[in-house]
Design an enzyme around this catalytic site. Sequence first.
Site, PDB file in Angstrom:
ATOM      1  N   PRO A   2       0.829  -1.199   0.000  1.00  0.00           N
ATOM      2  CA  PRO A   2       0.000   0.000   0.000  1.00  0.00           C
ATOM      3  C   PRO A   2       0.862   1.246   0.000  1.00  0.00           C
ATOM      4  CG  PRO A   2      -0.185  -1.176   2.090  1.00  0.00           C
ATOM      5  CD  PRO A   2       0.960  -1.753   1.351  1.00  0.00           C
ATOM      6  N   GLU A   3       0.602   2.122  -0.941  1.00  0.00           N
ATOM      7  CA  GLU A   3       1.249   3.426  -0.964  1.00  0.00           C
ATOM      8  C   GLU A   3       0.241   4.431  -0.411  1.00  0.00           C
ATOM      9  OE1 GLU A   3       3.261   4.199  -4.705  1.00  0.00           O
ATOM     10  OE2 GLU A   3       3.225   2.078  -5.211  1.00  0.00           O
ATOM     11  N   HIS A 100      -3.920 -15.386   8.935  1.00  0.00           N
ATOM     12  CA  HIS A 100      -3.062 -14.205   9.035  1.00  0.00           C
ATOM     13  C   HIS A 100      -3.768 -13.028   9.706  1.00  0.00           C
ATOM     14  CE1 HIS A 100      -0.285 -16.505   6.731  1.00  0.00           C
ATOM     15  NE2 HIS A 100      -1.055 -16.532   5.672  1.00  0.00           N
ATOM     16  N   ARG A 119       2.559 -11.488   5.027  1.00  0.00           N
ATOM     17  CA  ARG A 119       4.021 -11.452   5.063  1.00  0.00           C
ATOM     18  C   ARG A 119       4.579 -10.875   6.366  1.00  0.00           C
ATOM     19  NH1 ARG A 119       5.904  -9.193  -0.724  1.00  0.00           N
ATOM     20  NH2 ARG A 119       7.922  -9.896   0.011  1.00  0.00           N
ATOM     21  N   ARG A 162      21.038  15.742  -5.675  1.00  0.00           N
ATOM     22  CA  ARG A 162      21.181  14.280  -5.623  1.00  0.00           C
ATOM     23  C   ARG A 162      21.685  13.739  -6.941  1.00  0.00           C
ATOM     24  NH1 ARG A 162      17.303  11.674  -1.559  1.00  0.00           N
ATOM     25  NH2 ARG A 162      16.719  13.429  -0.250  1.00  0.00           N
TER      26      ARG A 162
END
Length: 281
Positions: A2-3, A100, A119, A162
């Site tokens: 998820p972003e 889970h 996970r 950068r």
Amino acid sequence: MPELPEVETVRRGLAPVMEGRTILRAEVRRPDLRWPLPPGMAERLSRRRVERLRRRSKYLLADLSSGETLLMHLGMSGRILVSRTTLGAFRHPQSADARHDHVVFEIEGGATVTYNDARRFGAMDLVPIGDAEHHWLLAGLGPEPLGNAFDEAYLVSELRRRRTPVKSALLDQRLVAGLGNIYVSEALHRAGISPLRRSDRISAARAASLVPVIRDVLTEAIDAGGSSLRDYRRADGELGYFQHAFRVYDREGLPCPACGTPIRRAVQSGRSSFWCPACQR
DNA sequence: ATTAGACCCTGATCGC
DNA sequence: TGCGATCAGGGTCTAA
């Protein structure tokens, strides 16, 4: 997984059932997520009211009547799902594997909120209210991409100093907080910038153009309920549908929607980048 | 001081 | 059908 748009979508789904309501009981079934859950977490949550559910970057923050804030991160495969116990324990097909289900909250009013994470890259912690932004996980985060501090002058000056590929720079949560692999690829395509290009070799005008592009792609994704590829679900268990609007992500070999050139894929710092070699320079 | 790579863990998918 | 290799929206830590 998820972003920012996915986490914001989850927040919007959870807020109506959690804000202003009491957690009648919290149950920890597996304390070994990314890090061990804080000591006594179930007891510190039980019988507390959730005053407010906020988001910072990819973190959810629940301010509690106890004076603590519950901090939650979904990692790659984490889901937070709402079910209605008054209608019986009903688990529909697109729901997650119950093995889970690591943390379960029974909420006043008949909702059950379940944290599920195959996970176990996700995390939770408790921190005094007001100190959340100083928590070690949040302390180094850059500005919110949808906030005022993320503007053209800021991004131009950060990229200029950068030397990493712009893809890596935008994934760096210290520069801007909340972008991940999908939305960086999508934003770079919209801006016409190759993910391989060195950050300090992008003209100021092109670097500046990334700001509205990033805002747009995140806003559109939030409006679509996020992107569901493998694990991600909204809090109500439904799929997001922004994945249908992808222009490059996960589209290797397929035609660029702008020019028809086959989309290319390359691995940068261990993650796949997707781009159109004709549109992006 | 930066930056690529290993690592954390489970499950889905693909080639053989 | 089975088996190993590879890959996956996250991030941290180490070693060069």
